[in-house]
Every structure is written in structure tokens, then in C-alpha cells.
Design a protein around this motif. Structure first.
Motif, PDB file in Angstrom:
ATOM      1  N   GLY B  37       0.781  -1.232   0.000  1.00  0.00           N
ATOM      2  CA  GLY B  37       0.000   0.000   0.000  1.00  0.00           C
ATOM      3  C   GLY B  37       0.813   1.281   0.000  1.00  0.00           C
ATOM      4  O   GLY B  37       0.248   2.371   0.027  1.00  0.00           O
ATOM      5  N   GLU B  38       2.130   1.146  -0.045  1.00  0.00           N
ATOM      6  CA  GLU B  38       2.979   2.336  -0.001  1.00  0.00           C
ATOM      7  C   GLU B  38       3.111   2.950  -1.397  1.00  0.00           C
ATOM      8  O   GLU B  38       2.998   2.263  -2.404  1.00  0.00           O
ATOM      9  CB  GLU B  38       4.373   1.941   0.518  1.00  0.00           C
ATOM     10  N   PHE B  39       3.315   4.266  -1.431  1.00  0.00           N
ATOM     11  CA  PHE B  39       3.548   4.985  -2.692  1.00  0.00           C
ATOM     12  C   PHE B  39       4.981   5.488  -2.675  1.00  0.00           C
ATOM     13  O   PHE B  39       5.331   6.354  -1.886  1.00  0.00           O
ATOM     14  CB  PHE B  39       2.568   6.154  -2.817  1.00  0.00           C
ATOM     15  N   VAL B  40       5.826   4.903  -3.523  1.00  0.00           N
ATOM     16  CA  VAL B  40       7.235   5.268  -3.549  1.00  0.00           C
ATOM     17  C   VAL B  40       7.594   5.806  -4.925  1.00  0.00           C
ATOM     18  O   VAL B  40       7.141   5.285  -5.940  1.00  0.00           O
ATOM     19  CB  VAL B  40       8.125   4.042  -3.223  1.00  0.00           C
ATOM     20  N   SER B  41       8.390   6.886  -4.960  1.00  0.00           N
ATOM     21  CA  SER B  41       8.844   7.438  -6.240  1.00  0.00           C
ATOM     22  C   SER B  41      10.351   7.340  -6.348  1.00  0.00           C
ATOM     23  O   SER B  41      11.062   7.373  -5.340  1.00  0.00           O
ATOM     24  CB  SER B  41       8.459   8.905  -6.372  1.00  0.00           C
ATOM     25  N   ILE B  42      10.827   7.204  -7.566  1.00  0.00           N
ATOM     26  CA  ILE B  42      12.257   7.246  -7.845  1.00  0.00           C
ATOM     27  C   ILE B  42      12.530   8.453  -8.722  1.00  0.00           C
ATOM     28  O   ILE B  42      11.878   8.625  -9.754  1.00  0.00           O
ATOM     29  CB  ILE B  42      12.715   5.965  -8.578  1.00  0.00           C
ATOM     30  N   ASN B 148      -4.062   4.171 -20.274  1.00  0.00           N
ATOM     31  CA  ASN B 148      -2.938   3.324 -19.878  1.00  0.00           C
ATOM     32  C   ASN B 148      -3.017   2.927 -18.411  1.00  0.00           C
ATOM     33  O   ASN B 148      -2.762   1.785 -18.054  1.00  0.00           O
ATOM     34  CB  ASN B 148      -1.612   4.063 -20.131  1.00  0.00           C
ATOM     35  N   VAL B 149      -3.356   3.903 -17.559  1.00  0.00           N
ATOM     36  CA  VAL B 149      -3.476   3.605 -16.126  1.00  0.00           C
ATOM     37  C   VAL B 149      -4.631   2.642 -15.890  1.00  0.00           C
ATOM     38  O   VAL B 149      -4.498   1.644 -15.162  1.00  0.00           O
ATOM     39  CB  VAL B 149      -3.655   4.909 -15.311  1.00  0.00           C
ATOM     40  N   ALA B 150      -5.776   2.904 -16.549  1.00  0.00           N
ATOM     41  CA  ALA B 150      -6.942   2.030 -16.377  1.00  0.00           C
ATOM     42  C   ALA B 150      -6.623   0.605 -16.838  1.00  0.00           C
ATOM     43  O   ALA B 150      -7.026  -0.373 -16.207  1.00  0.00           O
ATOM     44  CB  ALA B 150      -8.135   2.584 -17.165  1.00  0.00           C
ATOM     45  N   ARG B 151      -5.873   0.492 -17.936  1.00  0.00           N
ATOM     46  CA  ARG B 151      -5.528  -0.829 -18.466  1.00  0.00           C
ATOM     47  C   ARG B 151      -4.671  -1.609 -17.466  1.00  0.00           C
ATOM     48  O   ARG B 151      -4.846  -2.812 -17.279  1.00  0.00           O
ATOM     49  CB  ARG B 151      -4.774  -0.660 -19.791  1.00  0.00           C
ATOM     50  N   ALA B 152      -3.743  -0.882 -16.812  1.00  0.00           N
ATOM     51  CA  ALA B 152      -2.893  -1.551 -15.828  1.00  0.00           C
ATOM     52  C   ALA B 152      -3.696  -1.949 -14.594  1.00  0.00           C
ATOM     53  O   ALA B 152      -3.525  -3.046 -14.051  1.00  0.00           O
ATOM     54  CB  ALA B 152      -1.728  -0.635 -15.445  1.00  0.00           C
ATOM     55  N   LEU B 153      -4.601  -1.075 -14.165  1.00  0.00           N
ATOM     56  CA  LEU B 153      -5.393  -1.374 -12.960  1.00  0.00           C
ATOM     57  C   LEU B 153      -6.375  -2.521 -13.200  1.00  0.00           C
ATOM     58  O   LEU B 153      -6.698  -3.279 -12.285  1.00  0.00           O
ATOM     59  CB  LEU B 153      -6.171  -0.135 -12.517  1.00  0.00           C
ATOM     60  N   ALA B 154      -6.859  -2.649 -14.449  1.00  0.00           N
ATOM     61  CA  ALA B 154      -7.927  -3.611 -14.739  1.00  0.00           C
ATOM     62  C   ALA B 154      -7.515  -5.050 -14.445  1.00  0.00           C
ATOM     63  O   ALA B 154      -8.366  -5.883 -14.158  1.00  0.00           O
ATOM     64  CB  ALA B 154      -8.369  -3.476 -16.199  1.00  0.00           C
ATOM     65  N   SER B 183      -6.128   9.989  -5.903  1.00  0.00           N
ATOM     66  CA  SER B 183      -7.432   9.497  -5.443  1.00  0.00           C
ATOM     67  C   SER B 183      -7.644   8.051  -5.889  1.00  0.00           C
ATOM     68  O   SER B 183      -8.244   7.254  -5.157  1.00  0.00           O
ATOM     69  CB  SER B 183      -8.558  10.429  -5.883  1.00  0.00           C
ATOM     70  N   ILE B 184      -7.118   7.691  -7.061  1.00  0.00           N
ATOM     71  CA  ILE B 184      -7.217   6.281  -7.487  1.00  0.00           C
ATOM     72  C   ILE B 184      -6.440   5.398  -6.514  1.00  0.00           C
ATOM     73  O   ILE B 184      -6.892   4.322  -6.107  1.00  0.00           O
ATOM     74  CB  ILE B 184      -6.665   6.113  -8.919  1.00  0.00           C
ATOM     75  N   TRP B 185      -5.260   5.891  -6.124  1.00  0.00           N
ATOM     76  CA  TRP B 185      -4.432   5.115  -5.204  1.00  0.00           C
ATOM     77  C   TRP B 185      -5.146   4.943  -3.870  1.00  0.00           C
ATOM     78  O   TRP B 185      -5.169   3.845  -3.290  1.00  0.00           O
ATOM     79  CB  TRP B 185      -3.087   5.823  -5.017  1.00  0.00           C
ATOM     80  N   LYS B 190      -3.419   0.275  -3.926  1.00  0.00           N
ATOM     81  CA  LYS B 190      -2.341  -0.467  -4.572  1.00  0.00           C
ATOM     82  C   LYS B 190      -0.999  -0.036  -3.991  1.00  0.00           C
ATOM     83  O   LYS B 190      -0.859   1.068  -3.453  1.00  0.00           O
ATOM     84  CB  LYS B 190      -2.306  -0.158  -6.077  1.00  0.00           C
ATOM     85  N   THR B 191      -0.016  -0.912  -4.154  1.00  0.00           N
ATOM     86  CA  THR B 191       1.365  -0.532  -3.915  1.00  0.00           C
ATOM     87  C   THR B 191       1.862   0.117  -5.206  1.00  0.00           C
ATOM     88  O   THR B 191       1.688  -0.454  -6.276  1.00  0.00           O
ATOM     89  CB  THR B 191       2.210  -1.780  -3.605  1.00  0.00           C
TER      90      THR B 191
END
Ligand SMILES: Nc1ncnc2c1ncn2[C@@H]1O[C@H](COP(=O)(O)OP(=O)(O)O)[C@@H](O)[C@H]1O
Ligand SMILES: [Mg+2]
Lengths: 260, 263
Positions: B37-42, B148-154, B183-185, B190-191
Motif C-alpha cells: 500500500g505504499e507509494f514510492v517514487s524514484i 494506460n493507467v486504467a488498463r494496468a489497474l484492470a 485518489s485512485i491510489w 495499490k502498492t
């Protein structure tokens, strides 16, 4: 005038028909004018006489006999050419070795005017369907082979990677990415193949047959019946035009994103 | 957020071997973990191996050394537990929005009707209602990235991998997409592992920012972001936010400048 101009520029069906109608009328007009200057009727006859000759052919039943002979021969051999062409293109695209060894042979064959071998084919295969069949395939198959291979190789690497990311199998990658991507390329090859197939069928019929448009053109010209010659040439032209429009439309339908 | 480790990257190295050219060391000894559930950025200079790391985690390419663990199990090829949103446009141009969103599901053998129902749910979440039957070329860049985001989440992955998803968008669209991603996150829990070259984007979205050094990519520093949630765009004007962005920028400034000179 201005409105007509804007209407003709539109990208819809009725504007398309109008454009074809206008260009046909223009050709008929020029033809009529030239035939009024060239009065030797062995060289050129005006459109009306050609139309009359066509009507006579239809009434005598000769048109039907020739049309059946030419259309069945050219359509069957064309379909077989497309099937062979796609299969060979697939094989070449899937094997690097095959492509490297077979490629030069193919491009050599592609640049030789195979049509010049027509008399030989007829000597081997006799008068009739078999020689037409083989000659048409020999001239029509290459554009399909070349565009199929090129289309399959042109595939978008990024789309393949996305498919792999979704765990797609190699077969799924082929059916959902590589092949749909290649399809418009293949159809453009098929369009060229149709034009070549028409040339092939006419030449085959010149050299050896007892029916068909090519046969009819040859026999009419031997009796100096220029009206009948031009009538059958127009029939062939119409077949070419129909195929070209059909395949161009299909190409656009398959790749709408390329319009932008 | 629970403390269970969802994604673990252990001692990942990557050297690209190339014919007739010197090989490129893209990554060296990368160790990191992301909690459930964490949100990490690089963040890191261009060419520092960020995309390479993401592709290794997704299983698209193999590392030269080290391993990737999802829920404690080593993974070496793509799987339904991870889904990627790519940097480049990667929608199928001959498929409509709904078919693109359903793509991963149909590949996995889901029945068409079910796949479409699921796709519709994520089309709604991504704010694409009314565009179901449009083709990608009929959409703006922002809309395409939503697809693209929706496709990955689906495909209902545990981990969402995002490779500079908003880089090609204009500044206003990008800000809107950032708040929508948040808000989606929050909704899907999701992680998320996100790559960006925009430091403010990383700080705004993340629980933690990992700063990469330039080639070969190594982890220079991990910075926890304790700014309160839920976050709104106003946060970007707060002194704490600006200070954090400034701190990270100083960490990579020299390398980014060097990179500009090189290219
Ligand atoms: N397939 C590859 N073959 C050779 N070198 C590569 C390949 N992919 C990436 N690289 C190199 O690895 C380095 C890191 O690339 P990348 O991961 O794309 O960086 P980033 O996403 O941080 O900009 C770059 O120098 C790039 O040129
Ligand atoms: Mg990158």
C-alpha cells in the motif's frame, strides 16, 4: 462554384462519387473532342460507338462468355496468389536465415519481367485455365510477399513490450500486435497484386485462350474493330478501378490512426 | 498502510552487453523495498537506469545479478501481480478504449463480457466515461495516459509500476492527473512505484522518495515524505513542501547539469 468546390473537397461517400463522375465526364469529353479531330476510325472511335459495340456484345452473349472466363480465372488465381504471398511473407519474417537466403532470389524474381515468359508458360501448360492461373500467380504474388514481410518486421517494439508485460504468449503477441500492425501493409500489397493480376490475365489470354477479355481484344483488333477493342479495354479498366477503390478503402478502415 | 513488505529488490545489477561497443553498466547493487500500500517514487537524472530497474521488476528483462521478490517470492518474468504503465505511448491503435482497457484481461483468458464489465469499472474510475468507443488517436495525451493507467489497474495487480507516466503532458494536465492518481491510489490501495524526473511530482505523491545517482544508477538517498494526507494542490505552496523539493534538487543538481553537457 465555390460551394461545389468545397463539396468536392469533402471526405465522404457522395463527394467521392461526385469526383469520380466529374473525372469520367472529363475523360469522355476529351475523348469525344479528339475523335472529332482524328477521323480515321481505325485509330480512334468516339465514345458513343464504343458504347454501341458494348451493347452489341452484351446482346450477342459474347460479353457474358468472356466475362465469365476472365473473372473466374483472375479471381481464383488472385486469391491463391494472396494466400501464397502471405504464407511466404510470414515464413520470411519469422526466420532470419530464410529471409537472408531467400530475399535476394525474391527481389531478383520481382525485378525480372515475368510477363515476358508468358509464351513459355503456354507452351508448357497449354491453352486454357492452367496457363492463365500460373502466369497470374507468378506476377501477382511478389508484392504480397514483400509487403507482408515488411509489415511484420515493422512492428512497434513498444506495443510488443506492453503485450509481454501482460504476460502474452508468443502466439498472442502475433495475433494481437504483430499481425494487426502488418495488416494495412499487406492490404497495400494486395492492391498492387490486383493490378498486376489484371495485366497477367490479359497477356495470358492474348497468347493462348479461346475466351476472355484478352482473347476478345486480340480477335477484335485482328478484324480492325477498334470500337470493340476499346469496349473491352474499358471493361478491364472498370475491374481495375473497382479493386483499387475496394482495397484502398479497406486499408483506410484497418488503419484509421494513420490518417491524422 | 500495513508494514508487510510487498516488493523487495535485492542487490540488482544490470550491465548491457553490446556487440562491437563498450558495455553499459546501468545499475549497481540496488537494494530497496516497498511496503504494502505504499507509494514510492524514484527520481534521478536521465540515463540513471530508472526505466531499466522498472523493467527488471516487471520481469521484462533479466538483471545481471540480484533478484526481485514479490510477497517474498522471487519473480523472473511478467506476472499478474505487477502491471506497468509505460513512458511511451503503448495503446493498441486499432482497439477502442474499452478494448484497450480490457486487453490484459482478454490475454489472461477472461470471458469477453466479464472483461468488458471490469474494464468499464476502471474506465469510470479513470474518468473516461463517454469515450469507451473512441480510438486512441481520437484522444488527447492526458486521456490516453488515463487509458494506460486504467488498463494496468484492470488486471488487478498488487503492484503498479509507472514509468514517467505524465512526462509528455502539459503542466496543467499533469497537475490534474497527479491528483487523480492520488485518489485512485487511495481508492484501490495499490502498492505504487513511480518514476519521474519531476521532483515536485515525486514529493507531492509519495510516502518516500528514492534518489538515484547517475550512471551506473545507485541509490543515493531515501527521503521519507511525512506531509499529511489527503493532499491537495495547495500543499505545493507550503514551506515544508518547497523545502523538501529544494533538498532533493540539490542532491541531483550536479548530475543533471553534467548530463545536459554530455548530451
Ligand atoms: N537495451 C539496452 N541496450 C543497451 N543500453 C541500454 C539499453 N536500455 C538502456 N540502456 C542504457 O542504460 C542506461 C539507463 O537507461 P534507462 O534505464 O532508460 O535510464 P532512465 O530511465 O533513468 O533515463 C542508459 O545509458 C541507456 O542508454
Ligand atoms: Mg526512462
Amino acid at each position: 462554384m465555390r460551394q461545389l468546390y468545397e463539396f468536392l473537397e469533402q471526405d465522404n461517400r457522395s463527394a467521392g462519387f461526385a469526383r469520380v463522375a466529374i473525372s469520367t465526364l472529363a475523360v469522355l469529353l476529351v475523348w469525344q473532342l479528339v475523335s472529332m479531330l482524328v477521323t480515321n476510325r481505325l485509330l480512334l472511335v468516339p465514345p458513343a460507338e464504343v458504347a454501341a459495340a458494348l451493347v452489341k456484345e452484351v446482346e450477342s452473349g459474347a460479353m457474358w462468355t468472356n466475362a465469365v472466363a476472365t473473372v473466374t480465372a483472375v479471381v481464383t488465381s488472385f486469391i491463391v496468389s494472396v494466400a501464397i504471398g502471405v504464407a511466404v511473407g510470414l515464413a520470411l519474417a519469422s526466420s532470419r536465415v530464410l529471409s537472408l537466403t531467400g530475399g535476394p532470389v525474391l527481389s531478383a524474381l520481382n525485378s525480372v519481367p515475368i510477363i515476358a515468359l508468358a509464351p513459355l508458360f503456354i507452351a508448357w501448360l497449354g491453352l486454357g485455365f492452367a496457363s492463365k492461373f500460373v502466369l497470374v500467380i507468378m506476377v501477382a504474388v511478389f508484392p504480397v510477399v514483400v509487403t507482408t514481410e515488411a509489415g511484420l518486421r515493422a512492428t512497434d517494439k513498444q506495443l510488443v513490450e506492453a503485450a509481454r508485460s501482460f504476460n502474452a504468449t508468443p502466439l498472442q503477441i502475433f495475433s494481437t500486435v504483430t499481425f494487426p500492425y502488418a495488416l494495412p501493409f499487406i492490404v497495400s500489397g494486395i492492391r498492387v497484386a490486383w493490378a498486376r493480376a489484371l495485366v497477367g490475365i490479359v497477356v495470358a489470354e492474348f497468347f493462348g485462350s479461346f475466351a476472355g477479355f484478352g482473347f476478345a481484344i486480340l480477335s477484335a483488333s485482328q478484324t480492325f474493330d477498334t470500337a470493340r477493342v476499346l469496349g473491352y479495354v474499358i471493361m478491364l479498366g472498370a475491374m481495375g478501378l473497382i479493386g483499387s477503390v475496394l482495397f484502398a478503402t479497406l486499408e483506410r478502415r484497418l488503419a484509421p490512426w494513420r490518417q491524422e | 498502510m500495513s508494514d508487510a513488505i510487498r516488493l523487495k529488490v535485492e542487490k540488482i545489477d544490470k550491465v548491457f552487453k553490446r556487440r562491437d561497443k563498450p558495455s553499459v553498466e546501468a545499475l549497481r547493487s540496488i537494494d530497496m523495498s516497498v511496503a504494502e500500500g505504499e507509494f514510492v517514487s524514484i527520481v534521478g537524472a536521465s540515463g540513471s537506469g530508472k526505466s531499466t530497474l522498472l523493467r527488471i521488476i516487471d520481469g521484462l528483462i533479466a538483471p545481471s545479478g540480484g533478484r526481485v521478490l514479490v510477497d517474498g517470492r522471487a519473480v523472473d518474468k511478467p506476472g499478474p501481480d505487477r502491471a506497468m504503465v509505460f513512458q511511451q505511448d503503448s495503446l493498441l491503435p486499432w482497439k477502442t478504449v474499452v478494448d484497450n482497457v480490457a486487453y490484459g484481461l482478454t490475454l489472461a483468458g477472461t470471458r469477453r463480457a466479464d472483461a468488458e464489465r471490469t474494464a468499464q469499472r476502471f474506465i469510470d474510475i479513470a474518468g473516461l466515461q463517454g469515450f469507451e468507443h473512441h480510438y486512441p488517436h481520437q484522444l488527447s495525451g492526458g486521456m490516453r495516459q488515463r487509458v494506460n493507467v486504467a488498463r494496468a489497474l484492470a488486471v488487478n495487480p498488487k503492484i503498479l509500476l509507472l514509468d514517467e507516466p505524465f512526462a509528455a503532458l502539459d503542466a496543467q494536465t499533469r497537475e490534474i492527473m497527479q491528483t487523480e492518481l492520488l485518489s485512485i491510489w487511495q481508492e484501490t490501495r495499490k502498492t505504487v512505484l513511480l518514476i519521474t524526473h519531476q521532483i515536485d511530482e515525486a514529493v507531492f505523491l509519495s510516502d518516500r522518495v528514492i534518489v538515484f545517482s547517475a550512471r551506473p544508477g545507485t541509490i543515493r538517498e531515501e527521503i521519507p515524505v511525512t506531509l499529511p494526507r489527503p493532499r491537495t494542490l495547495e500543499l505545493k505552496r507550503s514551506p515544508a513542501f518547497v523545502e523538501l523539493v529544494d533538498h532533493i534538487w540539490k542532491l541531483i543538481e550536479a548530475e543533471v547539469r553534467a548530463g545536459i553537457k554530455q548530451s
